[in-house]
Design a protein around this motif. Structure first.
Motif, PDB file in Angstrom:
ATOM      1  N   THR A  28     -35.556 -36.525  27.029  1.00 34.91           N
ATOM      2  CA  THR A  28     -34.320 -36.023  26.422  1.00 34.91           C
ATOM      3  C   THR A  28     -34.516 -34.630  25.850  1.00 34.91           C
ATOM      4  N   LEU A  29     -35.656 -34.427  25.171  1.00 40.29           N
ATOM      5  CA  LEU A  29     -35.967 -33.119  24.599  1.00 40.29           C
ATOM      6  C   LEU A  29     -36.105 -32.053  25.692  1.00 40.29           C
ATOM      7  N   HIS A  30     -36.777 -32.431  26.806  1.00 40.06           N
ATOM      8  CA  HIS A  30     -36.941 -31.501  27.932  1.00 40.06           C
ATOM      9  C   HIS A  30     -35.583 -31.141  28.543  1.00 40.06           C
ATOM     10  N   LYS A  31     -34.728 -32.161  28.651  1.00 41.04           N
ATOM     11  CA  LYS A  31     -33.387 -31.936  29.206  1.00 41.04           C
ATOM     12  C   LYS A  31     -32.584 -31.022  28.293  1.00 41.04           C
ATOM     13  N   GLN A  32     -32.693 -31.220  26.986  1.00 44.39           N
ATOM     14  CA  GLN A  32     -31.983 -30.383  26.018  1.00 44.39           C
ATOM     15  C   GLN A  32     -32.451 -28.926  26.106  1.00 44.39           C
ATOM     16  N   ARG A  33     -33.781 -28.756  26.262  1.00 42.64           N
ATOM     17  CA  ARG A  33     -34.315 -27.402  26.379  1.00 42.64           C
ATOM     18  C   ARG A  33     -33.804 -26.714  27.647  1.00 42.64           C
ATOM     19  N   LYS A  34     -33.773 -27.476  28.757  1.00 42.92           N
ATOM     20  CA  LYS A  34     -33.266 -26.922  30.010  1.00 42.92           C
ATOM     21  C   LYS A  34     -31.794 -26.535  29.877  1.00 42.92           C
ATOM     22  N   LEU A  35     -31.015 -27.409  29.222  1.00 41.54           N
ATOM     23  CA  LEU A  35     -29.604 -27.105  29.013  1.00 41.54           C
ATOM     24  C   LEU A  35     -29.425 -25.880  28.129  1.00 41.54           C
ATOM     25  N   LYS A  36     -30.298 -25.750  27.111  1.00 40.89           N
ATOM     26  CA  LYS A  36     -30.233 -24.603  26.223  1.00 40.89           C
ATOM     27  C   LYS A  36     -30.545 -23.308  26.968  1.00 40.89           C
ATOM     28  N   LYS A  37     -31.595 -23.360  27.830  1.00 41.40           N
ATOM     29  CA  LYS A  37     -31.939 -22.190  28.637  1.00 41.40           C
ATOM     30  C   LYS A  37     -30.819 -21.838  29.604  1.00 41.40           C
ATOM     31  N   ALA A  38     -30.236 -22.878  30.224  1.00 38.09           N
ATOM     32  CA  ALA A  38     -29.130 -22.646  31.155  1.00 38.09           C
ATOM     33  C   ALA A  38     -27.926 -22.046  30.431  1.00 38.09           C
ATOM     34  N   GLY A  39     -27.686 -22.536  29.210  1.00 36.55           N
ATOM     35  CA  GLY A  39     -26.578 -21.990  28.421  1.00 36.55           C
ATOM     36  C   GLY A  39     -26.798 -20.529  28.059  1.00 36.55           C
ATOM     37  N   LEU A  40     -28.034 -20.211  27.624  1.00 43.85           N
ATOM     38  CA  LEU A  40     -28.350 -18.817  27.288  1.00 43.85           C
ATOM     39  C   LEU A  40     -28.251 -17.925  28.519  1.00 43.85           C
ATOM     40  N   PHE A  41     -28.753 -18.449  29.656  1.00 43.40           N
ATOM     41  CA  PHE A  41     -28.675 -17.687  30.908  1.00 43.40           C
ATOM     42  C   PHE A  41     -27.218 -17.404  31.280  1.00 43.40           C
ATOM     43  N   ALA A  42     -26.375 -18.459  31.163  1.00 41.77           N
ATOM     44  CA  ALA A  42     -24.954 -18.289  31.481  1.00 41.77           C
ATOM     45  C   ALA A  42     -24.279 -17.337  30.499  1.00 41.77           C
ATOM     46  N   LEU A  43     -24.706 -17.385  29.243  1.00 39.68           N
ATOM     47  CA  LEU A  43     -24.111 -16.518  28.217  1.00 39.68           C
ATOM     48  C   LEU A  43     -24.383 -15.042  28.496  1.00 39.68           C
ATOM     49  N   PHE A  44     -25.614 -14.749  28.931  1.00 42.41           N
ATOM     50  CA  PHE A  44     -25.984 -13.359  29.164  1.00 42.41           C
ATOM     51  C   PHE A  44     -25.588 -12.867  30.566  1.00 42.41           C
ATOM     52  N   VAL A  45     -25.781 -13.726  31.569  1.00 38.02           N
ATOM     53  CA  VAL A  45     -25.534 -13.319  32.953  1.00 38.02           C
ATOM     54  C   VAL A  45     -24.089 -13.579  33.374  1.00 38.02           C
ATOM     55  N   GLY A  46     -23.470 -14.600  32.785  1.00 38.88           N
ATOM     56  CA  GLY A  46     -22.127 -15.005  33.184  1.00 38.88           C
ATOM     57  C   GLY A  46     -21.091 -13.884  33.172  1.00 38.88           C
ATOM     58  N   PRO A  47     -20.934 -13.156  32.051  1.00 43.01           N
ATOM     59  CA  PRO A  47     -19.930 -12.077  32.036  1.00 43.01           C
ATOM     60  C   PRO A  47     -20.195 -11.000  33.083  1.00 43.01           C
TER      61      PRO A  47
END
Length: 322
Positions: A28-47
């Motif tokens: 669960t912790l690993h999944k949360q970290r992956k989701l957090k990284k994906a969220g940060l990636f989307a936040l910076f790269v998405g726009p």
């Protein structure tokens, strides 16, 4: 014994449950970290990706669709014509073929002169001169002027400035009808483009030349190598990556020349200097044949992409060999 066996079984089951719980928590912790990284990636790269998609990707694929239609760019009547636009380009559209070969000839000349002048200026400003910083600024300044403004400035120079100098000096060079003759108008565009682009290319070559180890140059000098031998066998191989970049930039910019062509000659006289980008613009937005203009643009894109891929591949291979 039975009670002890039962107790041992309970302990084993408890340990298994604890291990399973820890494994679940770790997953669960690993999944949360992956989701957090994906969220940060989307936040910076998405726009940035969204802007790129709206400005580049969607218009590109929409244009590919219109290349197979007869749309005029104004009405809502769009008829699918298949390969008719491309057949027309290569069989009947003589102006497109003329513009294509003219652009190819211009590109070859502009690449050689822009890189040659840019490299020469880089050699000059990397010398131990007191005015080298001022010279860098002066040589780079033309690159900051927009192409349309630059074209109108040089149009005044060719028509009024050169005529005045010709009257004062009597030199035939300045008395030529620079923008009124097919041959001189072509070279007028070349002069303006090289004057604008050489300063930017100079900066790239300057950065590369400054990274050449001075020990190698001094060793070559001690061994008796002259300046030409040092340049050919040491300097040029060391700046090969910069050559790859500069060739790519000059090929791309030369093929896509539009603003200088529009403002300096507008394709004249009698469309003798109409480059491919200006021809596409005229077809789509002046003649209102948007589908045909998109077909020309698609052919143009494929040709430029193939040439740049071949150039980068070849020069990279030469870098490895050297």
């Amino acid at each position: 014994m039975n009670n002890q066996s039962k107790l041992e079984n309970v302990n084993v089951t408890t340990l298994k449950n604890e291990k399973h719980t820890k494994a679940s928590e770790a997953a669960t912790l690993h999944k949360q970290r992956k989701l957090k990284k994906a969220g940060l990636f989307a936040l910076f790269v998405g726009p940035a990706f969204l802007a790129f998609a709206l400005i580049v990707l969607i218009p590109f694929f929409t244009g590919m669709y219109y290349a197979f239609t007869d749309w005029n760019g104004v009405t809502g009547n769009i008829k699918w014509v298949g390969l008719d636009n491309f057949t027309y380009l290569f069989t009947e559209d003589k102006q497109f073929q003329t513009s294509f070969w003219l652009t190819l000839r211009y590109t070859v000349v502009a690449i050689i002169l822009t890189n040659g002048v840019g490299f020469g200026l880089a050699l000059l400003v990397t010398r131990m001169l007191k005015t080298r910083n001022i010279l860098r600024t002066v040589f780079f300044l033309p690159n900051l002027i927009g192409g349309l403004l630059l074209g109108f400035i040089w149009q005044f120079i060719f028509i009024k400035g050169f005529a005045s100098i010709g009257q004062l000096t009597g030199l035939s060079f300045f008395k030529l009808s620079w923008l009124g003759d097919e041959k001189t108008a072509f070279w007028g565009i070349v002069i303006v483009s090289v004057w604008q682009g050489a300063g930017y290319i100079m900066l790239i070559y300057t950065a590369a030349l400054q990274n050449v180890p001075q020990e190698l140059l001094e060793a070559a000098k001690i061994d008796g190598a002259n300046k030409w031998q040092t340049l050919r066998h040491i300097t040029l191989p060391m700046v090969a990556p910069a050559v790859t970049v500069c060739l790519f930039l000059t090929i791309s910019s030369s093929f896509k020349i539009f603003d200088v062509n529009l403002s300096l000659t507008n394709g004249g006289p009698f469309k003798s200097t109409e480059m491919l980008a200006l021809n596409i613009y005229t077809e789509a937005f002046v003649n209102n044949r948007y589908g045909l203009g998109e077909a020309k643009a698609l052919v143009f894109f494929i040709v430029v992409a193939l040439i740049t891929i071949i150039q980068v591949t070849y020069t990279k291979r030469k870098e490895i060999e050297s």
